[in-house]
Write a protein that holds these residues in place. Structure first.
Motif, PDB file in Angstrom:
ATOM      1  N   ARG A  39      78.987  83.221 -51.361  1.00  9.95           N
ATOM      2  CA  ARG A  39      79.219  82.521 -52.356  1.00  9.95           C
ATOM      3  C   ARG A  39      80.431  82.118 -52.819  1.00  9.95           C
ATOM      4  O   ARG A  39      81.288  81.913 -51.238  1.00  9.95           O
ATOM      5  CB  ARG A  39      79.942  83.863 -52.807  1.00  9.95           C
ATOM      6  N   GLY A  40      80.776  81.097 -53.426  1.00 12.55           N
ATOM      7  CA  GLY A  40      81.999  80.168 -53.018  1.00 12.55           C
ATOM      8  C   GLY A  40      83.056  81.331 -54.159  1.00 12.55           C
ATOM      9  O   GLY A  40      83.194  82.629 -54.520  1.00 12.55           O
ATOM     10  N   TRP A  41      84.729  81.516 -53.813  1.00 10.41           N
ATOM     11  CA  TRP A  41      85.553  82.342 -54.595  1.00 10.41           C
ATOM     12  C   TRP A  41      85.361  82.178 -55.437  1.00 10.41           C
ATOM     13  O   TRP A  41      85.900  83.332 -56.364  1.00 10.41           O
ATOM     14  CB  TRP A  41      86.653  81.996 -53.176  1.00 10.41           C
ATOM     15  N   GLY A  42      85.268  81.288 -56.208  1.00  9.76           N
ATOM     16  CA  GLY A  42      85.485  81.013 -57.818  1.00  9.76           C
ATOM     17  C   GLY A  42      84.637  81.942 -58.267  1.00  9.76           C
ATOM     18  O   GLY A  42      84.763  82.065 -59.971  1.00  9.76           O
ATOM     19  N   ALA A  43      83.230  82.244 -57.414  1.00  9.16           N
ATOM     20  CA  ALA A  43      81.997  82.679 -58.296  1.00  9.16           C
ATOM     21  C   ALA A  43      82.801  84.502 -58.183  1.00  9.16           C
ATOM     22  O   ALA A  43      81.524  85.056 -58.879  1.00  9.16           O
ATOM     23  CB  ALA A  43      80.676  82.218 -57.436  1.00  9.16           C
ATOM     24  N   LEU A  44      83.273  84.549 -57.845  1.00  8.48           N
ATOM     25  CA  LEU A  44      83.339  86.482 -57.656  1.00  8.48           C
ATOM     26  C   LEU A  44      84.628  86.652 -58.388  1.00  8.48           C
ATOM     27  O   LEU A  44      85.230  86.023 -59.130  1.00  8.48           O
ATOM     28  CB  LEU A  44      84.260  85.852 -56.137  1.00  8.48           C
ATOM     29  N   ARG A  45      84.106  88.131 -59.019  1.00  4.35           N
ATOM     30  CA  ARG A  45      85.092  88.125 -60.433  1.00  4.35           C
ATOM     31  C   ARG A  45      85.075  89.536 -59.900  1.00  4.35           C
ATOM     32  O   ARG A  45      84.538  90.674 -59.193  1.00  4.35           O
ATOM     33  CB  ARG A  45      83.944  88.359 -61.195  1.00  4.35           C
ATOM     34  N   ALA A  46      86.864  90.001 -59.684  1.00  5.67           N
ATOM     35  CA  ALA A  46      87.313  91.204 -59.507  1.00  5.67           C
ATOM     36  C   ALA A  46      88.369  91.739 -60.426  1.00  5.67           C
ATOM     37  O   ALA A  46      88.585  90.619 -61.001  1.00  5.67           O
ATOM     38  CB  ALA A  46      88.046  91.271 -57.965  1.00  5.67           C
ATOM     39  N   PRO A  47      88.174  93.195 -60.304  1.00 11.05           N
ATOM     40  CA  PRO A  47      89.521  93.549 -61.279  1.00 11.05           C
ATOM     41  C   PRO A  47      90.774  93.141 -61.169  1.00 11.05           C
ATOM     42  O   PRO A  47      92.078  93.357 -61.024  1.00 11.05           O
ATOM     43  CB  PRO A  47      89.414  95.274 -61.737  1.00 11.05           C
ATOM     44  N   VAL A  48      90.841  91.850 -60.486  1.00 12.09           N
ATOM     45  CA  VAL A  48      92.976  91.470 -60.368  1.00 12.09           C
ATOM     46  C   VAL A  48      93.057  89.584 -59.958  1.00 12.09           C
ATOM     47  O   VAL A  48      92.174  89.886 -60.756  1.00 12.09           O
ATOM     48  CB  VAL A  48      92.835  92.034 -58.493  1.00 12.09           C
TER      49      VAL A  48
END
Length: 115
Positions: A39-48
């Motif tokens: 996964r590309g870092w930009g594709a990751l979603r986190a509450p931070v």
């Protein structure tokens, strides 16, 4: 970005792996990456914040849980599942099952439209 250091499989140590897996966001990232996809870092979603997400990804990488690959200005990450299963058979499967059962890391996922 500086060149990422990844411990060799034989150098991945249980205390570092367990420490890396001691945070719900990092467990959520492992859950997202458990399908084996890079996964590309930009594709990751986190509450931070993005900087905090970057920190969590670095902790996982430094512990030997993930591998980061840079392509130009983009970074990609994947779970080192095979390496971890070699060093600690059943550990990741047990962590994923427990996290799934308890909902640990549910706030982490992929951005809409990311595959």
């Amino acid at each position: 970005m500086r060149r990422a250091n990844h411990p060799a499989t034989e150098d991945v140590a249980l205390p570092e792996v367990m420490g890396a897996l001691s945070d719900p966001v990092r467990i959520g990232l492992v859950r997202v990456l458990a399908d084996g996809s890079e996964r590309g870092w930009g594709a990751l979603r986190a509450p931070v914040a993005k900087s905090t997400l970057s920190h969590h990804l670095r902790v996982l990488r430094d512990a030997g849980v993930t591998r980061t690959r840079q392509e130009g200005t983009r970074c990609f990450v994947r779970l080192r599942r095979e390496d971890l299963d070699t060093r600690f058979p059943g550990l990741i499967e047990a962590v994923l099952a427990a996290a799934d059962a308890d909902g640990v890391g549910n706030g982490v996922g992929l951005m809409p439209g990311a595959t």
